[in-house]
Design an enzyme around this catalytic site. Sequence first.
Site, PDB file in Angstrom:
ATOM      1  N   TYR A  63       0.857  -1.192   0.000  1.00  0.00           N
ATOM      2  CA  TYR A  63       0.000   0.000   0.000  1.00  0.00           C
ATOM      3  C   TYR A  63       0.880   1.224   0.000  1.00  0.00           C
ATOM      4  O   TYR A  63       1.817   1.316   0.805  1.00  0.00           O
ATOM      5  CB  TYR A  63      -0.917   0.015   1.231  1.00  0.00           C
ATOM      6  CG  TYR A  63      -2.364   0.134   0.811  1.00  0.00           C
ATOM      7  CD1 TYR A  63      -2.795   1.278   0.146  1.00  0.00           C
ATOM      8  CD2 TYR A  63      -3.274  -0.892   1.039  1.00  0.00           C
ATOM      9  CE1 TYR A  63      -4.109   1.382  -0.292  1.00  0.00           C
ATOM     10  CE2 TYR A  63      -4.579  -0.785   0.604  1.00  0.00           C
ATOM     11  CZ  TYR A  63      -4.995   0.355  -0.065  1.00  0.00           C
ATOM     12  OH  TYR A  63      -6.282   0.451  -0.507  1.00  0.00           O
ATOM     13  N   GLU A  65      -0.231   5.061  -0.475  1.00  0.00           N
ATOM     14  CA  GLU A  65      -0.964   6.293  -0.784  1.00  0.00           C
ATOM     15  C   GLU A  65      -0.011   7.468  -0.668  1.00  0.00           C
ATOM     16  O   GLU A  65       0.802   7.526   0.262  1.00  0.00           O
ATOM     17  CB  GLU A  65      -2.106   6.500   0.210  1.00  0.00           C
ATOM     18  CG  GLU A  65      -3.330   5.673  -0.095  1.00  0.00           C
ATOM     19  CD  GLU A  65      -4.472   6.005   0.862  1.00  0.00           C
ATOM     20  OE1 GLU A  65      -5.580   5.545   0.604  1.00  0.00           O
ATOM     21  OE2 GLU A  65      -4.242   6.703   1.868  1.00  0.00           O
ATOM     22  N   ASP A 209      -4.719  14.228 -25.354  1.00  0.00           N
ATOM     23  CA  ASP A 209      -4.957  12.846 -24.938  1.00  0.00           C
ATOM     24  C   ASP A 209      -4.217  11.951 -25.941  1.00  0.00           C
ATOM     25  O   ASP A 209      -4.770  11.539 -26.951  1.00  0.00           O
ATOM     26  CB  ASP A 209      -6.453  12.532 -24.908  1.00  0.00           C
ATOM     27  CG  ASP A 209      -6.720  11.122 -24.392  1.00  0.00           C
ATOM     28  OD1 ASP A 209      -5.741  10.387 -24.146  1.00  0.00           O
ATOM     29  OD2 ASP A 209      -7.904  10.758 -24.248  1.00  0.00           O
ATOM     30  N   THR A 235      -1.785   6.507 -22.112  1.00  0.00           N
ATOM     31  CA  THR A 235      -1.785   5.161 -21.551  1.00  0.00           C
ATOM     32  C   THR A 235      -0.349   4.649 -21.644  1.00  0.00           C
ATOM     33  O   THR A 235       0.472   5.192 -22.388  1.00  0.00           O
ATOM     34  CB  THR A 235      -2.679   4.191 -22.353  1.00  0.00           C
ATOM     35  OG1 THR A 235      -2.154   4.094 -23.681  1.00  0.00           O
ATOM     36  CG2 THR A 235      -4.118   4.649 -22.406  1.00  0.00           C
ATOM     37  N   LYS A 238      -0.449   0.789 -24.778  1.00  0.00           N
ATOM     38  CA  LYS A 238      -0.765   0.676 -26.211  1.00  0.00           C
ATOM     39  C   LYS A 238       0.561   0.566 -26.987  1.00  0.00           C
ATOM     40  O   LYS A 238       1.320  -0.361 -26.720  1.00  0.00           O
ATOM     41  CB  LYS A 238      -1.669   1.836 -26.633  1.00  0.00           C
ATOM     42  CG  LYS A 238      -3.034   1.747 -25.907  1.00  0.00           C
ATOM     43  CD  LYS A 238      -4.013   2.835 -26.276  1.00  0.00           C
ATOM     44  CE  LYS A 238      -5.325   2.650 -25.511  1.00  0.00           C
ATOM     45  NZ  LYS A 238      -6.270   3.754 -25.733  1.00  0.00           N
ATOM     46  N   ARG A 244      -0.702  -2.261 -18.359  1.00  0.00           N
ATOM     47  CA  ARG A 244      -1.967  -1.547 -18.479  1.00  0.00           C
ATOM     48  C   ARG A 244      -1.994  -0.421 -17.456  1.00  0.00           C
ATOM     49  O   ARG A 244      -1.888  -0.659 -16.252  1.00  0.00           O
ATOM     50  CB  ARG A 244      -3.084  -2.552 -18.188  1.00  0.00           C
ATOM     51  CG  ARG A 244      -4.493  -2.107 -18.450  1.00  0.00           C
ATOM     52  CD  ARG A 244      -5.355  -3.342 -18.708  1.00  0.00           C
ATOM     53  NE  ARG A 244      -4.934  -3.921 -19.959  1.00  0.00           N
ATOM     54  CZ  ARG A 244      -5.315  -3.462 -21.161  1.00  0.00           C
ATOM     55  NH1 ARG A 244      -6.129  -2.458 -21.262  1.00  0.00           N
ATOM     56  NH2 ARG A 244      -4.865  -4.033 -22.247  1.00  0.00           N
TER      57      ARG A 244
HETATM   58  C1  LIG Z   1      -7.318   4.121 -24.898  1.00  0.00           C
HETATM   59  C2  LIG Z   1      -7.731   5.540 -24.733  1.00  0.00           C
HETATM   60  C3  LIG Z   1      -8.126   6.067 -23.486  1.00  0.00           C
HETATM   61  C4  LIG Z   1      -8.405   5.238 -22.255  1.00  0.00           C
HETATM   62  O1  LIG Z   1      -7.546   4.289 -21.855  1.00  0.00           O
HETATM   63  P1  LIG Z   1      -8.048   3.156 -20.804  1.00  0.00           P
HETATM   64  O2  LIG Z   1      -6.765   2.680 -20.229  1.00  0.00           O
HETATM   65  O3  LIG Z   1      -8.795   2.146 -21.590  1.00  0.00           O
HETATM   66  O4  LIG Z   1      -8.915   3.829 -19.791  1.00  0.00           O
HETATM   67  C5  LIG Z   1      -8.378   7.421 -23.395  1.00  0.00           C
HETATM   68  N1  LIG Z   1      -8.280   8.222 -24.465  1.00  0.00           N
HETATM   69  C6  LIG Z   1      -7.930   7.760 -25.682  1.00  0.00           C
HETATM   70  C7  LIG Z   1      -7.830   8.713 -26.818  1.00  0.00           C
HETATM   71  C8  LIG Z   1      -7.661   6.402 -25.856  1.00  0.00           C
HETATM   72  O5  LIG Z   1      -7.341   5.950 -27.065  1.00  0.00           O
END
Ligand SMILES: *Cc1c(COP(=O)(O)O)cnc(C)c1O
Length: 417
Positions: A63, A65, A209, A235, A238, A244
Site C-alpha cells: 500500500y 498512498e 490525450d 496510456t 498501447k 496496463r
Molecule cells: C485508450 C484511450 C483512453 C483510455 O484508456 P483506458 O486505459 O482504456 O482507460 C483514453 N483516451 C484515448 C484517446 C484512448 O485511445
Amino acid sequence: MPVTHTLEGPLSVDVLGRQDPELAEILLGELERQSTTLQLIAAENFTSPVVLAALGSPLANKYAEGYPGARHHGGCEIVDVAERIAVERAKALFGADHANVQSHSGSSAVLAAYAALLRPGDTVLAMGLPHGGHLTHGSPANFSGRWFDFVGYGVDPESGLIDHEQVRSLARTHRPKAIVCGSISYPRHIDYAAFREVADEVGAYLIADAAHPIGLVAGGAAPSPVPYADVVCATTHKVLRGPRGGMLLCGSELAERVDRAVFPFTQGGAQMHTIAAKAVAFGEAATPAFTAYAHQVVANARVLAQGLAAEGLAVTTGGTDTHLLTVDPAPLGVDGRTARGRLAAAGMVLDTCALPHPDVRGLRLGTAALTTQGMGEAETARIAVLFATALRDESAGRGVREEVRDLTGRFPPYPAH
Ligand SMILES: *Cc1c(COP(=O)(O)O)cnc(C)c1O
C-alpha cells in the site's frame, strides 16, 4: 542491501497449475489464443517478459498512498525508489518537466487532467465521439459528458482530416475552458501547434490525450505534444508496450495541481507493481531497439493501408502516419460488423469503429502487436491479402485461418526458451 530472496520457484504458472488448475488453464488458454491469432486491435500490444515479471511481483502487496517521501503508509522506502525511477525515466523519455505515473488507466489520467484544470459545468471542446473521440471526451454515458459541457469538433467527411477551421470557429463561439486533442481512431499526426494557437486565441487550456501515439512519440516516430499541451494524458499499454495503466505529463507550474488531481482527488493507493512495470517499459522505450520498433510499426501500417486499398477497401484519409488505420469494407460487399465476424473466424482479431461518414461502422486496425512479434513489411503485405480474402468469401476463412496459424507460429510473441 543484500538480497536474500529470489523469485524463482514460488512465482510461476507452474505453481498456479498445481494450486489452481482451473485458472492456470485460463492463463495458458489466453496465451495460446494470443499466440495463434493475429492481434490487429490498435490499442493492444505484447509487453516484454520483464514487464510481466514486475507486474507479477510482491510489489503488488504494497500500500502506498501519496507520493515518494510523503506516503500515508509505512514501509514505502523501497517502492518509493521504484516510483522515483519511473518518474525520472518518463521525464527524460518525453522531455517533460513533470510526470505523474500513478493513473490506473488512460481514462483515469483524463479524469485527473480535467480535475486539475476544470470545474464541473465548464465547457470543453473535444473531438466528437462519432468522429473518433474517446468516451472521456464527453460521452453522455461517461462522467465527462455528465459533469462538463462538451462541444464536439469533427473531421472533414471527404478528406477524413481534422477540420481546423471548424475547431477555431467552435472555440470562438463557445469559449471553452479547455480544448482536448486526441482520438481513438485518427490515423494521421495531430497538429498540436494548430490546436495550441486556437487555445491561446480563446484563453483555453490545451489537453493532449495521446493515449494512442505516445509510444510512437517515445520512439521518435510521431510529433510530441509535450511542447504544446498544458497537460498530456496517455496510456502505457498501447504502442508504448508497458503495463496496463496511465500517466500524465506537464510543466512544473501545473505539477502540484496534477499530482493532487490524481491523489487524493480521484485515486487512492498507487499500484506499485504497475509503477515498477511502467519504469521497466520506459527503460525499454529509451533504447535504439525501441526506436527501430516504433518506425517499423509505422512502416508496417503504411504497407497494410496500401495493401488494403489495393484490395479495394476504402482507407480513411487514404493512408496513415501512425500505427493505426481505419477502413470501410463496404466496397467488398460486407458491413463492419459482418467483416469483424468473418475476420475473427479467420484468426484476425480487431475492432469496428466509427467512420467520418455518419452511421457507417468501419474497421480499425493497428500494427503495434504484430511488429512486436517481429513481423515486417513482407508479412504485413501478405496480411492485407489474407484480410481481403477472408472478407470477400466466407468459405475462404478456413484456409486463411491455417495461414494465420502458420504465420503467427513463425513469430511467437513469447518464444519458448
Ligand atoms: C485508450 C484511450 C483512453 C483510455 O484508456 P483506458 O486505459 O482504456 O482507460 C483514453 N483516451 C484515448 C484517446 C484512448 O485511445
